[in-house]
Design a protein around this motif. Structure first.
Motif, PDB file in Angstrom:
ATOM      1  N   ASP A  62      -6.748  -2.034   1.357  1.00 33.06           N
ATOM      2  CA  ASP A  62      -7.596  -2.978   2.078  1.00 33.06           C
ATOM      3  C   ASP A  62      -7.460  -2.830   3.590  1.00 33.06           C
ATOM      4  N   TYR A  63      -8.627  -2.782   4.242  1.00 31.38           N
ATOM      5  CA  TYR A  63      -8.680  -2.690   5.708  1.00 31.38           C
ATOM      6  C   TYR A  63      -9.787  -3.608   6.213  1.00 31.38           C
ATOM      7  N   PRO A  64      -9.683  -4.074   7.455  1.00 33.03           N
ATOM      8  CA  PRO A  64     -10.817  -4.784   8.056  1.00 33.03           C
ATOM      9  C   PRO A  64     -12.038  -3.869   8.096  1.00 33.03           C
ATOM     10  N   TRP A  65     -13.223  -4.467   7.994  1.00 35.73           N
ATOM     11  CA  TRP A  65     -14.448  -3.662   8.056  1.00 35.73           C
ATOM     12  C   TRP A  65     -14.497  -2.924   9.389  1.00 35.73           C
ATOM     13  N   GLY A  66     -14.747  -1.613   9.304  1.00 36.86           N
ATOM     14  CA  GLY A  66     -14.801  -0.784  10.503  1.00 36.86           C
ATOM     15  C   GLY A  66     -13.550   0.038  10.724  1.00 36.86           C
ATOM     16  N   GLU A  67     -12.494  -0.207   9.946  1.00 36.05           N
ATOM     17  CA  GLU A  67     -11.267   0.576  10.040  1.00 36.05           C
ATOM     18  C   GLU A  67     -11.215   1.588   8.901  1.00 36.05           C
ATOM     19  N   VAL A  68     -10.399   2.629   9.052  1.00 39.21           N
ATOM     20  CA  VAL A  68     -10.310   3.686   8.048  1.00 39.21           C
ATOM     21  C   VAL A  68      -8.857   3.880   7.625  1.00 39.21           C
ATOM     22  N   ALA A  69      -8.671   4.573   6.506  1.00 34.35           N
ATOM     23  CA  ALA A  69      -7.334   4.881   5.995  1.00 34.35           C
ATOM     24  C   ALA A  69      -6.905   6.247   6.501  1.00 34.35           C
ATOM     25  N   SER A  70      -5.635   6.381   6.804  1.00 31.95           N
ATOM     26  CA  SER A  70      -5.087   7.687   7.170  1.00 31.95           C
ATOM     27  C   SER A  70      -4.708   8.447   5.907  1.00 31.95           C
ATOM     28  N   LEU A  71      -4.556   9.756   6.022  1.00 27.03           N
ATOM     29  CA  LEU A  71      -4.152  10.586   4.888  1.00 27.03           C
ATOM     30  C   LEU A  71      -2.786  10.130   4.375  1.00 27.03           C
ATOM     31  N   GLU A  72      -1.909   9.778   5.295  1.00 24.17           N
ATOM     32  CA  GLU A  72      -0.571   9.332   4.905  1.00 24.17           C
ATOM     33  C   GLU A  72      -0.625   8.027   4.118  1.00 24.17           C
ATOM     34  N   GLU A  73      -1.482   7.118   4.531  1.00 24.19           N
ATOM     35  CA  GLU A  73      -1.610   5.841   3.815  1.00 24.19           C
ATOM     36  C   GLU A  73      -2.188   6.039   2.418  1.00 24.19           C
ATOM     37  N   ILE A  74      -3.138   6.950   2.300  1.00 22.02           N
ATOM     38  CA  ILE A  74      -3.707   7.250   0.979  1.00 22.02           C
ATOM     39  C   ILE A  74      -2.625   7.853   0.082  1.00 22.02           C
ATOM     40  N   GLU A  75      -1.855   8.786   0.623  1.00 20.11           N
ATOM     41  CA  GLU A  75      -0.801   9.426  -0.170  1.00 20.11           C
ATOM     42  C   GLU A  75       0.247   8.410  -0.623  1.00 20.11           C
ATOM     43  N   GLN A  76       0.663   7.537   0.272  1.00 22.69           N
ATOM     44  CA  GLN A  76       1.652   6.518  -0.098  1.00 22.69           C
ATOM     45  C   GLN A  76       1.136   5.632  -1.226  1.00 22.69           C
ATOM     46  N   ALA A  77      -0.161   5.280  -1.170  1.00 22.05           N
ATOM     47  CA  ALA A  77      -0.753   4.441  -2.213  1.00 22.05           C
ATOM     48  C   ALA A  77      -0.820   5.190  -3.541  1.00 22.05           C
ATOM     49  N   ILE A  78      -1.124   6.485  -3.490  1.00 21.84           N
ATOM     50  CA  ILE A  78      -1.178   7.286  -4.716  1.00 21.84           C
ATOM     51  C   ILE A  78       0.209   7.383  -5.342  1.00 21.84           C
ATOM     52  N   ILE A  79       1.227   7.620  -4.525  1.00 19.02           N
ATOM     53  CA  ILE A  79       2.597   7.697  -5.036  1.00 19.02           C
ATOM     54  C   ILE A  79       3.006   6.363  -5.662  1.00 19.02           C
ATOM     55  N   LYS A  80       2.657   5.279  -5.011  1.00 16.84           N
ATOM     56  CA  LYS A  80       3.050   3.945  -5.481  1.00 16.84           C
ATOM     57  C   LYS A  80       2.343   3.556  -6.774  1.00 16.84           C
TER      58      LYS A  80
END
Length: 410
Positions: free
Chosen positions: A118-136
């Protein structure tokens, strides 16, 4: 009995400068007027094969399974998710705009377990944040929107596909709003399925979904097409995978229809096929790089024109889409009245917003046939005029001068 007689359809000739749909290329409209063909006519199946080849170039891929889904862009989204996601599978979705929410809505209906970043509208996810979520969360699928018109923001995707494969996760991207306006680098990104539509920067009418599917994803989808599997000893075993829950959106059946097998699934929407084929021809004749630059310049000109009028843009320049601009509505201005004046006085449509941005921003699109200097100038002149008449203190001509400076490289 007598029926009510209606006059011939004669819609106003509006300039559609909102977040989509956009005005259709005249060549596409002419193509749609061509005669019908039977769905297995050799000429028809030849057009189908040509359309697949054209969209491989548009999607920047070598994927064999690059084809059309009869229905709007949302039909292609649903076909991708219902075919790739079994009930109970976990799907990780970036939630940062209206169409990220749509991915969750569709996934919920097909029985997926949904986890969101979840992010505020107009913000994006970093590659690192996506990877951490996938691992979790260890999802079966990662899904996101490339460019969400509700936020005018584009999610960076370099490295996402490779990372998903590292963790044995399938990847899906909705590129409805970006295909034809900015690079949708399917093979470079390594994304398993990307879908889009005709009605935005491809310059076609709504009603045709576009999709490209990796061999990896296709193998999984085909594995869901058979309930029973035969073993080498002649016995039968039940597949551990559930059958795709939709008939119409069953990608295994649709791919077989588009293959040389021509296994009947539906009657191809002939006029929409003509439209999609012609739209791809127009784009590729112009050249992908030239088309992307045309869209980027048009949006930059709108952005700089708005800034020259003292208006503030929504979002960040680094992640701004090439084909839609969010502009904050000044506090003392009635945003809907401005839109009405643009439409009624100048026959120009610009967009409002919804969700947390409702009543806060306008959205001006520069898509497909409309991403051209004269349409940008026309829109800015009208916008400036309407805003001045509403009481905004703007020096006449500043918006146009700023737009000219963009196009002249100053």
């Amino acid at each position: 009995m007598t029926g009510t007689l209606f006059s011939q359809i004669n819609p106003p000739q509006r300039l559609l400068m909102g977040p989509g749909p956009s005005n259709t290329y005249p060549r596409v409209l002419r193509a749609m007027a061509a005669d019908m063909l039977g769905q297995f006519d050799p000429e028809m199946t030849s057009y189908m094969n040509e359309t697949m080849a054209l969209y491989r170039d548009v999607f920047m891929t070598k994927n064999q399974w690059t084809l059309l889904i009869n229905g709007t862009a949302r039909a292609a989204i649903e076909a991708a998710l219902v075919s790739l996601c079994e009930p109970g599978n976990k799907i990780l979705i970036i939630n940062n705009g209206r169409f990220g929410l749509l991915l969750s809505e569709i996934s919920e209906r097909i029985g997926a377990e949904i986890v969101t970043l979840d992010y505020p509208w107009g913000e994006v996810a970093s590659l690192e944040e996506i990877e951490q979520a996938i691992i979790k969360h260890e999802p079966h699928i990662f899904a996101c929107v490339h460019g969400d018109t509700s936020t005018t923001t584009a999610q960076p995707l370099d490295g996402v596909g490779e990372m998903c494969r590292k963790y044995n996760v399938y990847s899906y991207v909705d590129a409805t709003a970006t295909l034809g306006a900015m690079p949708v680098a399917t093979d470079q990104w390594g994304i398993d399925i990307i879908s889009a539509g005709l009605q935005k920067s491809m310059g076609g009418p709504p009603g045709c979904g576009l999709i490209t599917i990796s061999d990896r994803a296709a193998d999984f989808i085909f594995s869901r097409a058979h309930v029973e599997l035969g073993l080498q000893d002649g016995t039968q075993t039940q597949s551990q995978r559930s059958r795709i829950k939709s008939n119409y959106f069953d990608l295994a059946m649709i791919m077989n229809y588009w293959s040389e097998k021509r296994l009947n699934h539906h009657t191809e929407a002939t006029s929409m096929l003509y439209a999609a084929r012609e739209a791809a021809c127009i784009l590729l004749e112009e050249g992908l790089a030239n088309c992307f630059e045309r869209h980027r310049l048009a949006t930059t000109a709108i952005s700089e024109g708005a800034r020259a009028m003292g208006l503030t843009l929504f979002g960040h320049d680094a992640t701004r889409m090439y084909n839609v601009t969010g502009i904050y509505i000044p506090n003392h201005i009635d945003g809907e009245q401005i839109r009405a004046e643009m439409r009624n006085r100048f026959e120009i449509e610009i967009g409002s917003a919804f969700g947390p941005l409702k009543g806060k921003i306008w959205r001006i699109g520069t898509m497909g046939h409309n991403a051209r200097p004269h349409k940008v100038f026309h829109t800015l002149m009208a916008f400036e005029t309407v805003l001045r008449r509403a009481g905004l203190d703007i020096t006449p001509g500043k918006a146009i001068d700023a737009a000219f400076a963009v196009y002249e490289g100053k």
